[in-house]
Design a protein around this motif. Structure first.
Motif, PDB file in Angstrom:
ATOM      1  N   ASP A   1       0.802  -1.223   0.000  1.00  0.00           N
ATOM      2  CA  ASP A   1       0.000   0.000   0.000  1.00  0.00           C
ATOM      3  C   ASP A   1       0.836   1.275   0.000  1.00  0.00           C
ATOM      4  O   ASP A   1       0.295   2.382  -0.010  1.00  0.00           O
ATOM      5  N   LYS A   2       2.178   1.132  -0.043  1.00  0.00           N
ATOM      6  CA  LYS A   2       3.065   2.295  -0.192  1.00  0.00           C
ATOM      7  C   LYS A   2       3.911   2.193  -1.470  1.00  0.00           C
ATOM      8  O   LYS A   2       4.889   2.910  -1.630  1.00  0.00           O
ATOM      9  N   ASP A   3       3.515   1.324  -2.374  1.00  0.00           N
ATOM     10  CA  ASP A   3       4.265   1.096  -3.620  1.00  0.00           C
ATOM     11  C   ASP A   3       3.778   2.062  -4.690  1.00  0.00           C
ATOM     12  O   ASP A   3       2.911   1.729  -5.499  1.00  0.00           O
ATOM     13  N   THR A   4       4.335   3.274  -4.707  1.00  0.00           N
ATOM     14  CA  THR A   4       3.838   4.308  -5.618  1.00  0.00           C
ATOM     15  C   THR A   4       4.310   4.128  -7.053  1.00  0.00           C
ATOM     16  O   THR A   4       3.620   4.529  -7.990  1.00  0.00           O
ATOM     17  N   SER A   5       5.489   3.560  -7.265  1.00  0.00           N
ATOM     18  CA  SER A   5       6.022   3.299  -8.620  1.00  0.00           C
ATOM     19  C   SER A   5       5.815   4.500  -9.539  1.00  0.00           C
ATOM     20  O   SER A   5       5.286   4.369 -10.653  1.00  0.00           O
ATOM     21  N   GLU A   6       6.262   5.674  -9.094  1.00  0.00           N
ATOM     22  CA  GLU A   6       5.995   6.907  -9.830  1.00  0.00           C
ATOM     23  C   GLU A   6       6.638   6.934 -11.203  1.00  0.00           C
ATOM     24  O   GLU A   6       6.192   7.683 -12.078  1.00  0.00           O
TER      25      GLU A   6
ATOM     26  N   LEU B   1      -3.799  -9.810  -1.681  1.00  0.00           N
ATOM     27  CA  LEU B   1      -3.117  -9.597  -0.414  1.00  0.00           C
ATOM     28  C   LEU B   1      -2.508  -8.201  -0.447  1.00  0.00           C
ATOM     29  O   LEU B   1      -1.588  -7.941  -1.231  1.00  0.00           O
ATOM     30  N   THR B   2      -3.032  -7.297   0.375  1.00  0.00           N
ATOM     31  CA  THR B   2      -2.487  -5.956   0.498  1.00  0.00           C
ATOM     32  C   THR B   2      -1.596  -5.918   1.734  1.00  0.00           C
ATOM     33  O   THR B   2      -2.055  -6.207   2.848  1.00  0.00           O
ATOM     34  N   LEU B   3      -0.331  -5.574   1.542  1.00  0.00           N
ATOM     35  CA  LEU B   3       0.637  -5.527   2.632  1.00  0.00           C
ATOM     36  C   LEU B   3       0.775  -4.095   3.128  1.00  0.00           C
ATOM     37  O   LEU B   3       1.064  -3.179   2.346  1.00  0.00           O
ATOM     38  N   PHE B   4       0.585  -3.898   4.420  1.00  0.00           N
ATOM     39  CA  PHE B   4       0.616  -2.562   5.003  1.00  0.00           C
ATOM     40  C   PHE B   4       2.048  -2.031   5.076  1.00  0.00           C
ATOM     41  O   PHE B   4       2.970  -2.752   5.476  1.00  0.00           O
ATOM     42  N   ASP B   5       2.213  -0.778   4.660  1.00  0.00           N
ATOM     43  CA  ASP B   5       3.506  -0.073   4.699  1.00  0.00           C
ATOM     44  C   ASP B   5       4.551  -0.700   3.774  1.00  0.00           C
ATOM     45  O   ASP B   5       5.738  -0.389   3.887  1.00  0.00           O
ATOM     46  N   ALA B   6       4.141  -1.547   2.851  1.00  0.00           N
ATOM     47  CA  ALA B   6       5.083  -2.204   1.943  1.00  0.00           C
ATOM     48  C   ALA B   6       5.290  -1.369   0.694  1.00  0.00           C
ATOM     49  O   ALA B   6       4.344  -0.805   0.133  1.00  0.00           O
TER      50      ALA B   6
ATOM     51  N   LEU C   1       8.408  -5.277  -1.315  1.00  0.00           N
ATOM     52  CA  LEU C   1       7.587  -6.135  -0.456  1.00  0.00           C
ATOM     53  C   LEU C   1       8.394  -6.690   0.717  1.00  0.00           C
ATOM     54  O   LEU C   1       8.249  -7.846   1.097  1.00  0.00           O
ATOM     55  N   GLY C   2       9.259  -5.844   1.266  1.00  0.00           N
ATOM     56  CA  GLY C   2      10.054  -6.233   2.413  1.00  0.00           C
ATOM     57  C   GLY C   2      11.405  -6.802   2.082  1.00  0.00           C
ATOM     58  O   GLY C   2      12.272  -6.910   2.953  1.00  0.00           O
TER      59      GLY C   2
END
Length: 319
Positions: free
Chosen positions: A220-225, A249-254, A258-259
């Motif tokens: 949910d933080k993967d902006t890929s601008e 599967l939505t991963l919080f703060d990822a 993805l870690g």
């Protein structure tokens, strides 16, 4: 950092892993022969297969058969045979950038997986103690980032070849399920100017016929601008815009790594988090286990446990 809980508990004791590379498959018409890594548990029979497609990235070796050890090792230690090709887009090959398919080699990537499936017998014979232990009827595909695009095409997504305007269908019926990790989303107005100009094949991605069951994993933080103007939700498009059965599967703060799924302690991981990687390892394992073995409850058990956590690493929805 969250500690692993029941939802991210290992699915049984890991087996020792046999890993052999490079195994070379002759590939007439390809710029170079196809090299793959094969990783398998030392024990077990009728083993299901995961084809793992690497991303692009700026590292020299993660985007090759030498990357993605956190996923490949875990899946192999828990009952899968994992096959990792080095796609023509890999920096390890340093191919001529004037090739009309460069730099993504999007069509060749998908064709690599067909070559692998055509020669499973060769791969079995090349790995000590593996002959006769594969189940060719239980095959899944997984891919991260650009590898997720490759996986989506194999699962039934369509695109248009920017060179001739023809619709391209690279779906592979021998693949029964998939996992898309931080995969590219829809094209059109969702793309950044850079992506539309540099990677025109992304303009026409169509998920409406991606019918094979799949798990989409998004941070949910993967902006890929550099690729999209739509923010993190862009990476959920393969779930939202495709028909069921699908899970998200939505991963919080990822973020995009993805870690840290692409390698251990790699510099390009911007969201280093071992607990998050453990969740990805184990939840993807559970999904593929249940997708390939009807009646298996690993996925439902994992989802229930994740939902019961007081401080979950993510959430799952399905359709």
């Amino acid at each position: 950092m969250s500690e692993p809980t029941q939802a991210t508990a290992a699915p049984g004791a890991p087996a020792p892993v046999l890993s052999v590379s490079p195994v070379v498959l002759p590939a007439p018409g390809r710029a170079v022969d196809l090299e793959v890594r094969v990783s398998a548990p030392a024990t077990g029979s009728e083993l299901p297969v995961i084809l793992l497609s690497h991303g692009q990235g700026y590292s020299n070796h993660l985007s090759s058969l030498n990357g993605y050890a956190p996923l490949a090792n875990f899946w192999a230690a828990h009952g899968f045979v994992v096959i990792q090709p080095t796609h023509l887009s890999s920096a390890t090959l340093s191919l001529d950038s004037d090739d009309p398919e460069a730099p993504l080699y999007w069509r060749s990537r998908a064709e690599d997986m067909g070559r692998v499936l055509d020669r499973l017998d060769v791969l079995e014979a090349a790995v000590p103690q593996l002959a006769g232990r594969l189940d060719p009827g239980k095959v899944a595909v997984a891919g991260h980032s650009m590898g997720g695009h490759t996986a989506s095409l194999l699962l039934g997504a369509r695109t248009v070849d920017p060179l001739d305007g023809a619709e391209v269908d690279l779906s592979e019926p021998r693949i029964k399920a998939g996992v898309l990790l931080a995969a590219p989303g829809r094209g059109g107005e969702a793309l950044s100017e850079n992506a539309a100009r540099s990677y025109p094949v992304f303009l026409t991605t169509d998920f409406s016929r991606m019918t094979t069951p799949a798990l989409v994993v998004a941070g949910d933080k993967d902006t890929s601008e550099h690729l999209t103007v739509s923010g993190p939700e862009w990476h959920t498009d393969p779930y939202v815009l495709s028909p069921g059965p699908k899970s998200l599967l939505t991963l919080f703060d990822a973020e995009h790594g993805l870690g840290g799924v692409s390698g251990y302690d790699v510099a390009e991981t911007t969201d280093e988090n071992p607990a998050r990687v453990a969740a990805v390892q184990q939840l993807t394992w559970a999904y593929l286990r249940s997708a390939l073995f009807p009646g298996d409850t690993a996925w439902q058990t994992a989802c229930d446990a994740l939902a019961a956590e007081s401080d979950p690493l993510g959430q799952v929805e399905s359709k």
